[in-house]
Design an enzyme around this catalytic site. Structure first.
Site, PDB file in Angstrom:
ATOM      1  CE1 TYR A  54      10.312  -3.427  -7.049  1.00 28.11           C
ATOM      2  CE2 TYR A  54      10.184  -1.142  -6.318  1.00 28.11           C
ATOM      3  CZ  TYR A  54       9.738  -2.169  -7.122  1.00 28.11           C
ATOM      4  OH  TYR A  54       8.723  -1.937  -8.013  1.00 28.11           O
ATOM      5  CG  HIS A  84       6.279   1.235 -16.523  1.00 30.16           C
ATOM      6  ND1 HIS A  84       6.969   0.098 -16.855  1.00 30.16           N
ATOM      7  CD2 HIS A  84       5.892   1.072 -15.229  1.00 30.16           C
ATOM      8  CE1 HIS A  84       7.010  -0.715 -15.806  1.00 30.16           C
ATOM      9  NE2 HIS A  84       6.355  -0.151 -14.812  1.00 30.16           N
ATOM     10  CG  ASN A 197       6.891   4.320  -7.860  1.00 29.08           C
ATOM     11  OD1 ASN A 197       5.723   4.287  -7.524  1.00 29.08           O
ATOM     12  ND2 ASN A 197       7.666   3.245  -7.912  1.00 29.08           N
ATOM     13  CE1 TYR A 283     -38.077  23.516   1.510  1.00 28.40           C
ATOM     14  CE2 TYR A 283     -37.125  21.366   1.034  1.00 28.40           C
ATOM     15  CZ  TYR A 283     -37.960  22.173   1.787  1.00 28.40           C
ATOM     16  OH  TYR A 283     -38.663  21.612   2.815  1.00 28.40           O
ATOM     17  NE  ARG A 286     -37.479  28.516   2.302  1.00 28.81           N
ATOM     18  CZ  ARG A 286     -38.144  27.497   2.850  1.00 28.81           C
ATOM     19  NH1 ARG A 286     -37.892  27.121   4.086  1.00 28.81           N
ATOM     20  NH2 ARG A 286     -39.042  26.832   2.144  1.00 28.81           N
ATOM     21  CG  PHE A 331       3.333   3.991  -4.614  1.00 28.26           C
ATOM     22  CD1 PHE A 331       2.200   3.211  -4.711  1.00 28.26           C
ATOM     23  CD2 PHE A 331       4.495   3.408  -4.121  1.00 28.26           C
ATOM     24  CE1 PHE A 331       2.202   1.879  -4.334  1.00 28.26           C
ATOM     25  CE2 PHE A 331       4.511   2.071  -3.748  1.00 28.26           C
ATOM     26  CZ  PHE A 331       3.366   1.295  -3.862  1.00 28.26           C
ATOM     27  CD  GLU A 417       2.096  -2.437  -9.232  1.00 35.13           C
ATOM     28  OE1 GLU A 417       1.298  -2.034 -10.107  1.00 35.13           O
ATOM     29  OE2 GLU A 417       3.322  -2.274  -9.302  1.00 35.13           O
TER      30      GLU A 417
END
Length: 512
Positions: A54, A84, A197, A283, A286, A331, A417
């Site tokens: 791959y 990409h 990646n 509050y 405190r 990844f 994906e």
């Protein structure tokens, strides 16, 4: 000028900050170069043997079963980067891109990516020549890591894409490389994939956020103490024995800070033995260390997560020393996305409780004899009324931003994906929450200083005197209304910067 050496074991958070925000130069350790060369030799052997692997001899994502002929594998890597680099939107800040680039060098230097050393050296050259790629804000889903942002960085190595100019303008990468004497790189098999990646973008943002949050949480104790002092609050809730019985470390540290910050104050002495003084403060006064301390503990967790990621191999596939090339899911940004969302929630609450103290300071019915909206002539003048409006609007925005990004997921790449982390979005909005927290603490600082000025002739604590000195140079004494925005901006710079904390620590010692 400092030098950051990228080792075969990685880099430190301090290294990332030095390169992202400073002027540090980057060098590769010889052992890192050797690790990359050894890893590359395995990829070369796979290519020679013709084995299908791959990203080396196949396409990517949903195209993982598509075989690519040897003569087209370099083309494959270049096409990957171009396709990409598909982000849109405004450019990411220079510090984020530089952090991302250094972390990608770190990833390659671990020797599990199968790239030639010259690829990492080319990234180092960009850093050292201050060539910063133009990386759009939208594009990453946090799996397979930060693909689009990293592709925009990698595209510059090819002499393509865009670079950030000195004034933030967009410059063609080829022109920028030529100007500094750098040449484009031609990628070999696996190298394009190895450049994009991983989790480097979200990790870079998280490391920057950790540093910012560490400082802001200490400043939150400072502004809380100043506000409590100005409102004639009690120091008793911050006694160490009261926090030893609930042993959260962040709470104890925050309470200790506030208690020390309130010592040596004539303002506090003026009401310490007053029987008419409130038995219990609100509050927001405190419980300041319970909220800020919980945020500190959250930050400690996030720092551990980021530290682990700095030691991690996040590429895919990875080249193992025994010659295997294995696909991983390292990844996936879930650890970083969860951490960023968690810290955003904590930081939002630190800001929310600060705004509640601001509201009390400005309210004549609750501020213990301070004038309405901290104006000596309220009515004709509005004082800090609208500063609190601004703070309230920021609190509301932080509540929206505190909704976790990491519970979202949209499938991509033809369902290959099918679950993504949204870690990039989580880290990006965390940075916005911290910017907003800076503004909220600035409003509290401005309000508290005004309150202490109005308590004159009583003298405040050493911390209060330091705040009056540092901020008072800009805001002046209480009086008629003035253009308020510059005063608020000045307060933001004081909160963000080191001057006030340094001045206080000279008087009372280091804050936790």
């Amino acid at each position: 000028m400092t030098t950051v050496t990228v080792l075969s074991t990685g880099v430190t958070p301090a290294d990332v900050l030095a390169v992202a925000r400073g002027t540090a130069k980057v060098v590769l350790d010889p052992a890192a170069t050797e690790a990359m060369a050894a890893s590359r030799s395995i990829v070369d052997g796979i290519e020679a043997a013709g084995r299908p692997v791959y990203g080396v001899s196949t396409g990517f994502g949903a195209l993982a079963n598509t075989f690519v002929a040897p003569e087209r594998r370099a083309e494959l890597q270049h096409a990957l980067i171009r396709s990409h680099a598909a982000g849109v939107g405004a450019p990411m800040p220079r510090e984020v891109v530089r952090a991302m680039m250094l972390l990608r060098v770190r990833s390659l230097a671990l020797g599990r990516s199968g790239v030639r050393p010259l690829v990492a050296e080319a990234l180092v050259d960009l850093l050292n020549h201050e060539v910063t790629p133009w990386v759009p804000e939208h594009g990453s889903l946090g799996a397979s890591g930060d693909l689009a942002p990293l592709a925009h960085c990698a595209l510059v190595l090819l002499g393509e894409g865009w670079v950030l100019g000195p004034a933030g303008e967009r410059i063609p990468a080829a022109d920028a490389l030529r100007r500094v004497g750098l040449k484009p790189v031609s990628l070999a098999a696996k190298e394009g994939l190895a450049l994009i990646n991983g989790t480097d973008g979200m990790l870079g943002m998280l490391l920057l956020a950790v540093s910012d949050a560490r400082h802001l949480f200490a400043m939150a104790d400072v502004t809380a103490a100043l506000a409590i002092e100005a409102m004639l609050g009690s120091e008793r809730p911050f006694l160490p024995e009261l926090h030893a019985i609930r042993p959260h470390p962040g709470q104890a540290a925050s309470a200790a800070n506030i208690h020390r910050l309130l010592q040596g104050s004539a303002v506090m002495d003026s009401h310490r033995d007053d029987l008419a003084h409130a038995v219990q403060d609100a509050y927001s006064m405190r419980c300041a260390p319970q909220v800020a301390g919980a945020a500190r503990d959250t930050l400690d967790f996030v720092e551990v997560v980021a530290g682990r990621e700095l030691l991690s191999v996040v590429d895919n596939p990875v080249v193992l020393p025994d010659g295997r090339v294995e696909s991983t899911g390292n990844f996936h940004g879930a650890p970083l996305g969860f951490a960023a969302d968690y810290l955003a929630i904590a930081a939002a609450e630190v800001g929310a409780i600060a705004e509640r103290r601001v509201d009390r300071l400005l309210d004549v019915t609750r501020s213990r004899e301070l004038p309405a909206f901290l104006s000596p002539d309220a009515g004709v003048n509005s004082g800090l009324m609208i500063a609190q409006y601004t703070a309230a609007g920021i609190v509301a925005e932080n509540r929206r931003l505190a909704a976790p990004a990491s519970v979202d997921s949209l499938p991509t790449s033809g369902m290959q994906e099918d679950h993504v982390s949204m870690g990039w979005a989580a880290a990006k909005k965390l940075r916005t929450v911290l910017d907003n927290l800076t503004s909220l603490l600035a409003v509290e600082l401005l309000s508290a200083v005004r309150g202490l000025q109005l308590r004159a002739p009583l003298t405040p604590s050493p911390a209060g005197r330091a705040a009056l000195d540092v901020l008072g140079r800009t805001i002046g004494e209480p009086g008629p209304d003035v253009f308020l925005a510059p005063l608020m901006e000045a307060a933001c710079e004081v909160v963000r910067g080191p001057e006030l904390r340094a001045a206080i620590e000279r008087e009372i010692g280091p804050l936790a």
